[in-house]
Design an enzyme around this catalytic site. Structure first.
Site, mmCIF file in Angstrom:
data_model
loop_
_atom_site.group_PDB
_atom_site.id
_atom_site.type_symbol
_atom_site.label_atom_id
_atom_site.label_comp_id
_atom_site.label_asym_id
_atom_site.label_seq_id
_atom_site.Cartn_x
_atom_site.Cartn_y
_atom_site.Cartn_z
ATOM 1 N N LYS A 21 33.863 33.987 4.219
ATOM 2 C CA LYS A 21 33.419 34.911 3.318
ATOM 3 C C LYS A 21 32.239 34.577 2.313
ATOM 4 O O LYS A 21 31.132 35.067 2.234
ATOM 5 C CB LYS A 21 34.581 35.560 2.253
ATOM 6 N N ARG A 91 38.047 35.292 -5.538
ATOM 7 C CA ARG A 91 38.603 35.642 -3.884
ATOM 8 C C ARG A 91 38.419 34.648 -3.108
ATOM 9 O O ARG A 91 37.902 33.626 -2.962
ATOM 10 C CB ARG A 91 37.148 36.609 -3.139
ATOM 11 N N GLY A 100 44.005 39.849 4.363
ATOM 12 C CA GLY A 100 44.940 39.976 3.613
ATOM 13 C C GLY A 100 46.026 38.858 3.208
ATOM 14 O O GLY A 100 47.043 39.339 2.757
ATOM 15 N N MET A 102 45.875 35.858 1.821
ATOM 16 C CA MET A 102 45.627 35.100 0.596
ATOM 17 C C MET A 102 45.112 35.976 -0.395
ATOM 18 O O MET A 102 45.181 37.023 -0.173
ATOM 19 C CB MET A 102 44.677 33.945 0.691
ATOM 20 N N ARG A 335 31.644 40.287 8.142
ATOM 21 C CA ARG A 335 32.262 39.293 9.255
ATOM 22 C C ARG A 335 31.988 40.098 10.609
ATOM 23 O O ARG A 335 31.686 41.168 10.547
ATOM 24 C CB ARG A 335 33.543 39.018 9.134
ATOM 25 N N HIS A 453 55.202 41.038 47.371
ATOM 26 C CA HIS A 453 54.790 41.893 48.151
ATOM 27 C C HIS A 453 54.014 42.993 47.301
ATOM 28 O O HIS A 453 53.113 43.392 47.613
ATOM 29 C CB HIS A 453 55.822 42.323 48.951
ATOM 30 N N ARG A 559 44.516 37.296 55.499
ATOM 31 C CA ARG A 559 45.961 36.928 55.995
ATOM 32 C C ARG A 559 46.205 37.679 57.383
ATOM 33 O O ARG A 559 45.881 38.743 57.406
ATOM 34 C CB ARG A 559 46.819 37.242 54.904
ATOM 35 N N SER A 761 40.485 24.977 51.334
ATOM 36 C CA SER A 761 40.719 26.153 50.411
ATOM 37 C C SER A 761 42.048 26.012 49.825
ATOM 38 O O SER A 761 43.182 25.853 50.323
ATOM 39 C CB SER A 761 40.610 27.528 51.179
ATOM 40 N N CYS A 828 41.847 30.096 46.818
ATOM 41 C CA CYS A 828 42.015 31.473 47.396
ATOM 42 C C CYS A 828 43.428 31.982 47.017
ATOM 43 O O CYS A 828 44.100 32.940 47.107
ATOM 44 C CB CYS A 828 42.018 31.539 49.002
ATOM 45 N N TYR A 848 33.367 27.684 45.756
ATOM 46 C CA TYR A 848 33.790 29.243 45.598
ATOM 47 C C TYR A 848 35.239 29.733 45.206
ATOM 48 O O TYR A 848 35.973 28.444 45.129
ATOM 49 C CB TYR A 848 33.419 29.811 47.052
HETATM 50 P P1 ADP Z 1 40.538 40.413 1.302
HETATM 51 O O1 ADP Z 1 39.892 38.718 1.934
HETATM 52 O O2 ADP Z 1 41.744 40.616 1.255
HETATM 53 O O3 ADP Z 1 39.733 41.406 1.774
HETATM 54 P P2 ADP Z 1 38.610 40.355 -0.830
HETATM 55 O O4 ADP Z 1 38.221 38.851 -1.411
HETATM 56 O O5 ADP Z 1 37.594 40.751 0.246
HETATM 57 O O6 ADP Z 1 39.952 40.164 -0.265
HETATM 58 O O7 ADP Z 1 38.886 41.410 -1.945
HETATM 59 C C1 ADP Z 1 39.172 42.588 -1.661
HETATM 60 C C2 ADP Z 1 38.273 43.657 -2.259
HETATM 61 O O8 ADP Z 1 38.136 43.537 -3.738
HETATM 62 C C3 ADP Z 1 36.816 44.032 -1.650
HETATM 63 O O9 ADP Z 1 36.885 44.601 -0.438
HETATM 64 C C4 ADP Z 1 36.101 44.759 -2.884
HETATM 65 O O10 ADP Z 1 36.411 46.065 -2.632
HETATM 66 C C5 ADP Z 1 37.047 44.049 -3.980
HETATM 67 N N1 ADP Z 1 36.002 43.177 -4.600
HETATM 68 C C6 ADP Z 1 35.933 41.682 -4.529
HETATM 69 N N2 ADP Z 1 35.028 41.265 -5.078
HETATM 70 C C7 ADP Z 1 34.484 42.084 -5.914
HETATM 71 C C8 ADP Z 1 33.549 42.216 -6.718
HETATM 72 N N3 ADP Z 1 32.544 41.179 -7.430
HETATM 73 N N4 ADP Z 1 33.024 43.509 -7.346
HETATM 74 C C9 ADP Z 1 33.658 44.440 -6.809
HETATM 75 N N5 ADP Z 1 34.456 44.642 -6.104
HETATM 76 C C10 ADP Z 1 35.107 43.347 -5.359
HETATM 77 MG MG MG Z 2 37.637 41.571 1.957
#
Ligand code: ADP
Ligand code: MG
Ligand code: MG
Length: 872
Positions: A21, A91, A100, A102, A335, A453, A559, A761, A828, A848
């Site tokens: 990220k 984040r 999702g 962390m 990503r 078979h 075969r 082979s 083969c 091959y």
């Molecule tokens: P995850 O890895 O679970 O997607 P993110 O760190 O991407 O978590 O955050 C989830 C959401 O939070 C983002 O998709 C975005 O919508 C919102 N978000 C994160 N940072 C900002 C920011 N600086 N301004 C506005 N929204 C944010």
């Molecule tokens: Mg995200």
């Protein structure tokens, strides 16, 4: 050593330090895309934090303080400023995306005063209070670990009582009351007031994100995905932009192309007047991104342009998170987009057309297995998602089929004649089922492995097959299949997916037909970049034609036993097997020879100058014996022997362990006349073609050699026979003699065996069976358990056991090469069509690979990938 990087100072190459990220936020900012400013605390700090007793070290805190100062300067905002307060998000983000898993905290830096200030500044109190209550909720969840539900309950109740859609629809006093209640919960749960100082909030949140690297679900996810525990997460601190500001704001997620089919269309969801996770939280129903097109065309085209720019820059499909604040678009994450196999192929090829990537890069991006989806019918994704899965078996032959079930070949033939689509269901199939296999749409067996078979024949016919489906009981007598939950009777529908090995209840819808243009292009490219020959395992002229359709470089395994099973000759074959002396046997062989010559003539003619490796008879003779009373009667009538004589002769041939019994070259060591007849037929057919001025390229392969003397004897037999036929026909041509390497002993003495061989082979099916001591026909009874308990990760009959069988192959290759004699090396076994195994074989020095015709595209792409990677 720096622990903190401003977005301006990072790049997409720095994933291991900044996390995916962070690295991509840095990259996007540095190419001038609209990304809110911020900085990243590196992944290295994650472990410093753990080592320091779950506390941020002083030196890191100092760097964070400085980074906040810089952010304040750049943004013109300040933490807790009474004019223009700064709010940030905190984040998580590891080098490998763990969606999702962390934690994230939004709107950090807010407290009652700051909220009032924002309300006054924007003249939008609902917005200001919305940020505050969200922050209390998220911070409490992530940092203070107070169960979310405590807050949700209060909010939900208030919304219901007041008939409000969202928090912001409530009256100001009600909003403030809720916030007050939230703060009281925190006081009660923690015994302390909710923190009001922005700097404290930030440091605590950063620590909590680092802590979340080791939360339960993250650990589990890493274990499941094979992600190392030692990567650590980075923490991104970023100025907030607000999708919850008003009706001209919003937040969304999108893919730059449709990840299910690869179409060049934005795909995703969007919510007006929302923040962060609202889109995925499922509380409000988001709208498809496409609907922006009509209602907000300029916004849509701006988003589309950003998505395209990102795609061009990264040269791949992007999975993007964005927020719109009062009409201004901000990118918050990008990503590489995950996609289906089908989409991956389309996207890679479209990128080449658009000049984004070159052919080699495209080939590297295609999963070799996935090209089979271009060949075979498939159920629609929707149908699969909605269907009831009855059982899972082996993906023996790819494709999809739906039809009424029948339990015997005859019933299938009759049903087909009535115009029904049907599926042949058997415990296992035998050559007698052939007619039914041909007429069925697909084949399902409860026993037998990837080389059973059913599997081998289905693959050669390109017919869908799920084999070894131990989860279902096939009751052939009562014509019903049973699973723990279902019973399906004869004539009722099932659907089978041979690509994934799944059996479904009822009739599933198919997806649209495949474009074979794509496949042809792919094959053309792989030919350009691959030095490896890909041959087909093909036993009949029809197989050979299919193989040529895929531009096979020859046949690596023809075969000959299948030729013995055809209706008109099985009697003569049985007569030969039950012969009581040489004379009788020779008489029976003489009857088979014209058939055999005809078979060879046709297949050699089809292949022309392409090499064809013909394996002389391999299976134990008892496989050809009468199975039923009726068979025995027919044979008695045919030979004039009594049924009891036939039965006692058959019994004499019984073996306790036929796989290790009288088979392969052992048959011809004891009955040389069998191979003699086959050589006469094969060389005879080639002579005939030579006279017709059709060139051939014959390779005669002796199976199951373990001792050099075996091959020496067989070579002499074949050479003498061939010389005799050629001189009789007055024709001469070159041909080769070689052996299959499939017994561990043969690997060990490969140098000695090489002295008598023009080619090796590798028969990796038998080699796996004998090296592991696993009977390939019985292994399914415990295979699933072994996979579950991680004894091995993949079925060693599907993908070569590189650790156990691989060294056998290497040993034999090295020994063969040590002789200095030029000897052609190939494989083969079924592994010749498996991408992973192919990488190994080519690494080991094979020239091959040979596989079922329908797996040729997979093998071609896998070998092209090997050569492209090697050059990189
Ligand atoms: P995850 O890895 O679970 O997607 P993110 O760190 O991407 O978590 O955050 C989830 C959401 O939070 C983002 O998709 C975005 O919508 C919102 N978000 C994160 N940072 C900002 C920011 N600086 N301004 C506005 N929204 C944010
Ligand atoms: Mg995200
Ligand atoms: Mg074998």
């Amino acid at each position: 050593m720096s622990w903190v990087y401003d977005f301006e100072n990072g790049s997409k190459e720095m994933k291991s330090l900044l996390g995916g990220k962070g690295a991509n936020l840095a990259e996007m900012s540095s190419i001038g895309l609209p990304v809110p400013q911020g900085f990243t605390v590196t992944t290295e700090v994650n472990f410093k934090y753990f080592e320091n007793g779950n506390k941020l070290p002083e030196e890191v805190v100092k760097e964070i303080d400085l980074a906040v100062k810089r952010l304040e300067e750049k943004s013109g905002q300040r933490f807790q400023d009474s004019e223009n307060p700064l709010l940030v998000s905190v984040r998580s983000g590891a080098a490998i995306s763990m969606p999702g898993m962390m934690d994230t905290v939004l709107n950090l830096g807010i407290n009652q005063e700051v909220a009032e200030c924002i309300g006054k500044r924007t003249d939008n109190y609902p917005f200001a209070y919305d940020n505050y209550r969200r922050f209390i909720q998220m911070y409490s969840d992530v940092v203070l670990e107070i169960p979310k539900i405590k807050f949700d309950r209060i909010l939900e109740e208030a919304l219901m009582m007041n008939g409000a859609a969202t928090f912001k629809h409530l009256e100001r006093a009600k909003m403030l009351a809720i916030i007050k209640e939230f703060l009281e919960i925190v006081q009660m749960e923690t015994g302390e007031p909710f923190p009001t100082n922005a700097r404290d909030q930030l440091l605590k949140a950063v620590e909590a994100v680092f802590r979340s690297w080791n939360n339960e679900r993250a650990i589990l996810y890493r274990k499941h995905q094979g992600i190392s525990d030692s990567l650590g997460t980075a923490v991104n601190v970023q100025r907030m932009v607000f999708g919850n500001y008003d009706g001209t704001s919003g937040t969304g997620v999108l893919f730059s192309r449709d990840p299910s089919n690869g179409n060049d269309k934005l795909f995703g969801e969007f919510l007006f007047n929302a923040q962060g996770e609202d889109v995925v939280a499922g509380i409000r129903t988001p709208m498809p991104i496409g609907s922006l097109k009509d209602e907000h065309p300029s916004l849509y085209s701006e988003i589309r342009k950003l998505a395209k720019d990102l795609e061009k820059h990264y040269k791949d499909v992007q999975d993007i998170e964005f927020t719109i604040e009062r009409g201004n678009i901000y990118l918050l994450q990008t990503r590489t987009g995950k996609r289906t196999a089908k989409a991956a192929i389309k996207i890679a090829m479209d990128f080449v057309k658009e000049g984004v990537i070159d052919e080699k890069t495209a080939l590297l991006r295609i999963s070799p297995q996935s090209v089979s989806t271009l060949l075979h019918p498939d159920f629609s994704d929707l149908a699969k998602a909605e269907a009831t899965i009855l059982a899972k078996g082996l993906s023996a032959s790819p494709g999809a089929a739906t039809g009424k079930i029948y339990f015997s070949a005859q019933d299938i033939v009759d049903a087909k004649a009535r115009g029904e689509d049907c599926i042949l269901v058997r415990k296992e199939t035998s050559p007698e089922d052939l007619a039914g296999m041909i007429d069925a749409k697909g084949i399902l067996t409860s026993r037998g492995g990837m080389t059973s078979h059913a599997a081998v024949v289905a693959r050669s016919m390109g017919k869908t097959c799920v084999a070894g489906c131990a989860d279902i009981v096939v009751d052939e007598e009562n014509k019903v299949i049973k699973t723990p939950a279902f019973e399906i009777k004869e004539g009722e529908y099932i659907s089978i997916d041979g690509t994934e090995g799944l059996v479904f209840l009822g009739k599933l819808e198919f997806s649209k037909a495949k474009t074979s243009d794509e496949l042809e292009t792919l094959l053309k490219w792989s030919k350009k970049y691959s030095k490896t020959k890909v041959r087909a395992n093909a036993d009949t002229p029809i197989d050979a034609k299919t193989a040529i359709g895929f531009d096979a470089d020859g046949i690596g395994l023809c075969r000959t036993e299948h030729m013995f099973f055809e209706k008109d000759r099985i009697l003569a074959v049985r007569e030969m097997i039950l012969a009581e002396d040489l004379e009788e046997r020779k008489a029976a062989l003489a009857k088979i020879k014209p058939y055999q010559m005809d078979d060879f003539y046709n297949i050699l003619k089809t292949m022309g100058e392409r090499p064809i490796t013909v394996r002389l008879l391999d299976p134990p003779l008892h496989e050809f014996l009468p199975r039923t009373e009726k068979d025995a009667e027919d044979l008695a009538n045919h030979t004039g022997k009594s049924i009891s004589v036939i039965k006692s002769l058959s019994e004499k041939l019984h073996e306790f362990n036929p796989m290790l019994g009288h088979r392969g070259c052992r048959l011809a060591m004891t009955y040389p006349e069998i191979y003699e007849m086959q050589t006469e037929a094969l060389i005879g057919a080639a002579c005939k073609l030579k006279k017709e001025e059709i060139k051939t390229n014959v390779e005669i392969m002796i199976p199951l050699v373990g001792f050099d003397k075996e091959l020496a004897d067989m070579r002499k037999l074949v050479e003498e026979t061939a010389a005799r036929i050629m001189s009789k026909e007055g024709v001469e041509f070159d041909y080769k003699i070689g052996t299959m390497i499939e017994i561990p002993r043969a690997c060990v003495v490969a140098d000695k065996i090489a002295a008598h061989a023009d080619f090796f082979s590798f028969g990796t099916n038998d080699l796996t069976q004998m090296t592991l001591g696993f009977s390939r026909d019985d292994v399914n009874s415990f295979m699933n358990e072994y996979l579950k308990s991680d004894v091995f990760q993949v079925n060693p009959f599907v993908s070569l056991d590189k650790e156990g069988v691989g060294p056998m192959v290497k040993l034999a290759v090295d020994k063969a090469k040590s002789t200095g004699k030029p000897i052609k090396l190939g494989v083969c076994g079924e592994h010749g069509g498996d991408a992973e195994s192919i990488q190994f074989f080519l690494e080991a020095g094979l020239e091959y690979v040979s596989c079922s015709p329908y797996r040729i595209p997979t093998a071609k792409i896998a070998s092209a990938q090997y050569h492209i990677r090697k050059e990189l």
